[in-house]
Scaffold this active site. Structure first.
Site, mmCIF file in Angstrom:
data_model
loop_
_atom_site.group_PDB
_atom_site.id
_atom_site.type_symbol
_atom_site.label_atom_id
_atom_site.label_comp_id
_atom_site.label_asym_id
_atom_site.label_seq_id
_atom_site.Cartn_x
_atom_site.Cartn_y
_atom_site.Cartn_z
ATOM 1 N N ASP A 178 -3.275 7.936 8.327
ATOM 2 C CA ASP A 178 -4.119 7.040 9.125
ATOM 3 C C ASP A 178 -3.227 6.244 10.066
ATOM 4 O OD1 ASP A 178 -2.932 5.106 7.503
ATOM 5 O OD2 ASP A 178 -4.688 4.854 6.236
ATOM 6 N N SER A 195 0.799 -1.232 0.000
ATOM 7 C CA SER A 195 0.000 0.000 0.000
ATOM 8 C C SER A 195 0.826 1.273 0.000
ATOM 9 C CB SER A 195 -0.937 0.016 1.213
ATOM 10 O OG SER A 195 -0.195 -0.119 2.419
ATOM 11 N N HIS A 235 -0.272 4.745 7.306
ATOM 12 C CA HIS A 235 0.225 5.341 6.063
ATOM 13 C C HIS A 235 0.513 6.827 6.209
ATOM 14 C CE1 HIS A 235 -2.346 1.862 4.981
ATOM 15 N NE2 HIS A 235 -1.354 1.600 4.143
#
Length: 358
Positions: free
Chosen positions: A332, A62, A335
């Site tokens: 978050d 991610s 990330h």
């Protein structure tokens, strides 16, 4: 820009073509001007990072995914509120590391592999992103998405179909960021990071095999990230009320990085393997932001997430976004925000110049 030549006025009107010596000097002047214009144009292209049709091929999770994980929060608000203004498949409010490295190379962000059959062929000229959130070097319990080896196999199939040629690969760059989800999977299935030593060795060995696989396909420049300080992510620093990073996950990250560096040093390389030190870069940016906050407590704590998700009745979720996402480091629980990634990229930029060397 046109060239203007001024001749002082005289009583005698005379063309430069009337004098062979003057004509030769004028021809030489024009030749030098053309050479200078070419040099300036090449310098401008180099300053933007673009060179000889470079393509960027991205693998991992991610941190570098730009749209492959369709059934995930990356396609839900509030992701993407800074860029492009709506959810677009990035685990951030805006740009991620892939976007900044593509910009450094002077190209557009490569298309996500998921959309390869739905875009114009011209959009494939910048490369392709195979990374998917939640994936790892090994299979991950976070998603059934493709692990690193499978991503590389997908890349190889497109090369076999001549979507990308061997010539394309020789002048291109690969970006690899992976590993964090493997440790998350280990923790959830084994429960204790203190027993992670043997797991790390096998993990790094497989990663090096995968890197050799990318090299074996003909890619001559491979940028591989060192693992970030996992204990600084909000999902870990919450245990200290966001006052400091958790030490044990950081020890694991440092050990992983040392093993990876040792493995790369022992590889017989025909390619350039450039390590991007996320560990020390994250620490540097976070420390800098913390020092500024010590002088001005109204600034955002770099260890806190900008987005907080709350679960309401009947399992419904709501989120609350911090007042200034542009001042945050973490978006978050895991990330970085666009500001966080930009700050990291700014420190990595000097080392990235190795990717521009022939």
């Amino acid at each position: 820009m046109g060239v203007h030549i001024f001749f002082p006025s005289t009583n005698e009107s005379r063309s430069i073509h009337d004098d062979p010596k003057t004509q030769s000097l004028f021809t030489l002047f024009l030749f030098i001007l053309v050479i200078l214009n070419n040099i300036i144009a090449e310098a401008r292209r180099s300053s933007r990072g673009g060179f000889h049709g470079t393509k960027l091929f991205v693998f991992g999770d991610s941190y570098v995914d730009t749209g492959n994980f369709l059934r995930s929060g990356s396609y839900k608000p509030p992701n993407g509120i800074t860029f492009p203004g709506k959810p677009a498949g990035r685990f951030s409010d805006g740009r991620v590391l892939t976007d900044y490295i593509a910009s450094f190379l002077g190209i557009r962000t490569p298309v996500a592999y998921r959309y390869r059959n739905y875009v114009e062929k011209s959009k494939l000229q910048h490369g392709m992103n195979y990374a998917q959130g939640g994936t790892g070097i090994f299979n991950s319990i976070l998603t059934n998405g493709p692990n690193l080896t499978t991503q590389i196999n997908s890349f190889q199939k497109l090369v076999q179909l001549n979507v990308y040629t061997k010539h394309d690969l020789r002048s291109s760059v690969a970006l690899v960021n992976v590993g964090g989800n493997d440790y998350a999977t280990f923790l959830q299935t084994n429960g204790n990071l203190k027993d992670v030593g043997a797991f790390s060795s096998g993990l790094v060995n497989q990663l090096c095999l995968d890197l050799k696989g990318i090299e074996g396909m003909g890619v001559r420049k491979i940028a591989i990230t060192l693992m970030m300080p996992m204990g600084c992510a909000p999902q870990q620093s919450v245990n200290t009320s966001y006052t400091k990073c958790a030490e044990l996950p950081n020890v694991v990250a440092r050990n992983h990085n040392q093993q990876l560096l040792h493995c790369l040093a022992n590889l017989k390389q025909s390619s350039v393997f450039l390590t991007l030190d996320l560990y020390n870069t994250f620490n540097s940016v976070i420390s800098s932001m913390a020092r500024k906050r010590a002088k001005n407590p109204r600034l955002m704590n770099p260890l806190e997430p900008c987005v907080r998700v709350e679960v309401e009745k009947e399992g419904k979720h709501k989120y609350k976004v911090c007042e200034k996402p542009e001042a945050s480091f973490f978006w978050d629980q895991a990330h970085p925000s666009q500001n966080g990634w930009h700050s990291v990229y700014s420190q990595l930029q000097s080392s990235l110049h190795q990717l521009l060397q022939n």
